[in-house]
Scaffold this motif. Structure first.
Motif, PDB file in Angstrom:
ATOM      1  N   THR A 187       0.861  -1.179   0.000  1.00  0.00           N
ATOM      2  CA  THR A 187       0.000   0.000   0.000  1.00  0.00           C
ATOM      3  C   THR A 187       0.899   1.232   0.000  1.00  0.00           C
ATOM      4  N   ILE A 188       0.275   2.377  -0.084  1.00  0.00           N
ATOM      5  CA  ILE A 188       1.022   3.628  -0.052  1.00  0.00           C
ATOM      6  C   ILE A 188       0.941   4.206   1.357  1.00  0.00           C
ATOM      7  N   GLY A 189       2.101   4.416   1.958  1.00  0.00           N
ATOM      8  CA  GLY A 189       2.173   5.042   3.273  1.00  0.00           C
ATOM      9  C   GLY A 189       2.484   6.515   3.132  1.00  0.00           C
ATOM     10  N   PHE A 190       3.000   7.127   4.191  1.00  0.00           N
ATOM     11  CA  PHE A 190       3.319   8.547   4.170  1.00  0.00           C
ATOM     12  C   PHE A 190       4.484   8.851   3.240  1.00  0.00           C
ATOM     13  N   GLY A 191       5.515   7.984   3.265  1.00  0.00           N
ATOM     14  CA  GLY A 191       6.717   8.250   2.481  1.00  0.00           C
ATOM     15  C   GLY A 191       6.783   7.534   1.153  1.00  0.00           C
ATOM     16  N   GLY A 192       5.826   6.681   0.862  1.00  0.00           N
ATOM     17  CA  GLY A 192       5.852   5.912  -0.374  1.00  0.00           C
ATOM     18  C   GLY A 192       5.279   4.529  -0.153  1.00  0.00           C
ATOM     19  N   THR A 193       5.727   3.590  -0.953  1.00  0.00           N
ATOM     20  CA  THR A 193       5.193   2.232  -0.901  1.00  0.00           C
ATOM     21  C   THR A 193       5.645   1.500   0.359  1.00  0.00           C
ATOM     22  N   LEU A 194       4.703   0.825   0.991  1.00  0.00           N
ATOM     23  CA  LEU A 194       4.946  -0.001   2.168  1.00  0.00           C
ATOM     24  C   LEU A 194       4.598  -1.428   1.771  1.00  0.00           C
ATOM     25  N   THR A 195       5.578  -2.330   1.797  1.00  0.00           N
ATOM     26  CA  THR A 195       5.357  -3.712   1.373  1.00  0.00           C
ATOM     27  C   THR A 195       5.533  -4.642   2.562  1.00  0.00           C
ATOM     28  N   LEU A 196       4.526  -5.471   2.795  1.00  0.00           N
ATOM     29  CA  LEU A 196       4.521  -6.406   3.921  1.00  0.00           C
ATOM     30  C   LEU A 196       4.403  -7.840   3.430  1.00  0.00           C
ATOM     31  N   MET A 197       4.835  -8.762   4.275  1.00  0.00           N
ATOM     32  CA  MET A 197       4.509 -10.165   4.122  1.00  0.00           C
ATOM     33  C   MET A 197       3.575 -10.465   5.293  1.00  0.00           C
ATOM     34  N   VAL A 198       2.379 -10.939   4.980  1.00  0.00           N
ATOM     35  CA  VAL A 198       1.364 -11.180   6.000  1.00  0.00           C
ATOM     36  C   VAL A 198       1.070 -12.674   6.052  1.00  0.00           C
ATOM     37  N   GLY A 199       1.207 -13.266   7.234  1.00  0.00           N
ATOM     38  CA  GLY A 199       0.881 -14.672   7.434  1.00  0.00           C
ATOM     39  C   GLY A 199      -0.546 -14.801   7.938  1.00  0.00           C
ATOM     40  N   ILE A 200      -1.349 -15.609   7.255  1.00  0.00           N
ATOM     41  CA  ILE A 200      -2.756 -15.750   7.605  1.00  0.00           C
ATOM     42  C   ILE A 200      -3.073 -17.234   7.755  1.00  0.00           C
ATOM     43  N   LEU A 201      -3.686 -17.583   8.880  1.00  0.00           N
ATOM     44  CA  LEU A 201      -4.104 -18.959   9.124  1.00  0.00           C
ATOM     45  C   LEU A 201      -5.400 -19.244   8.359  1.00  0.00           C
TER      46      LEU A 201
END
Length: 177
Positions: free
Chosen positions: A78-92
């Motif tokens: 997503t786009i945060g304050f300073g630019g792109t924010l990339t996450l790895m999200v673990g979902i059960l």
């Protein structure tokens, strides 16, 4: 003068080309190792991780055992304050967020960049139940924002929410195990 500038440009271009050739493979290996480490961090141990899958603009990995799917690791940006924010999200499989890991960000040092180090913020994602509202408390949700960094907190939360919604929409996702 033209010959001198041409020679300098050719020399500098050759140096840059050599540096690129020498560093390209180590940079790719480091990026791959960071990705593997983040997948391991966001999924429960004991499963076999699939190769990368891409669907609806999301890159994801599935962890399976003999009993079926253990969890999903979804790369979400997503786009945060300073630019792109990339996450790895673990979902059960039941929709619970197992854990999250920041892959890349360009947030303000000391403020938004705390999304990687603020223990209160990062620890709330471990076991974040599927019945909670994925919004910051300021917006009526159940997520505690990083102090003085609401925009980054909203972006982080949106990335997690997008990953959860993606897993819900997948064939074999929530409720189909």
């Amino acid at each position: 003068m033209v010959l001198c500038l041409t020679a300098v440009c050719l020399f500098c271009g050759a140096i840059l080309g050599i540096v690129n050739a020498v560093t390209e493979k180590p940079i790719a290996e480091a990026a791959h190792n960071a990705l593997v480490a983040s997948i391991a961090q966001v999924l429960p141990e004991g499963g076999e991780i699939s190769d990368a899958n891409i669907s609806d603009g999301f890159e994801y990995y599935t962890s399976t055992s003999e009993d079926g799917v253990i969890g999903y690791a979804v790369k979400s940006s997503t786009i945060g304050f300073g630019g792109t924010l990339t996450l790895m999200v673990g979902i059960l499989p039941d929709g619970t967020v197992y854990n999250t890991s920041v892959l890349a960000h360009s947030e303000t040092p000391g403020l938004g960049a705390k999304c990687t180090s603020d223990e209160k913020f990062t620890s709330q994602w471990e076991g974040f139940a599927s019945d909670k509202v994925l919004k910051v408390k300021k917006d009526g949700g159940d997520v505690d924002a990083i102090t003085a960094s609401t925009i980054t907190s909203r972006a982080y939360t949106l990335a997690v929410a997008n990953a959860v919604e993606f897993v819900k929409s997948m064939n074999g996702g929530l409720g189909n195990e």
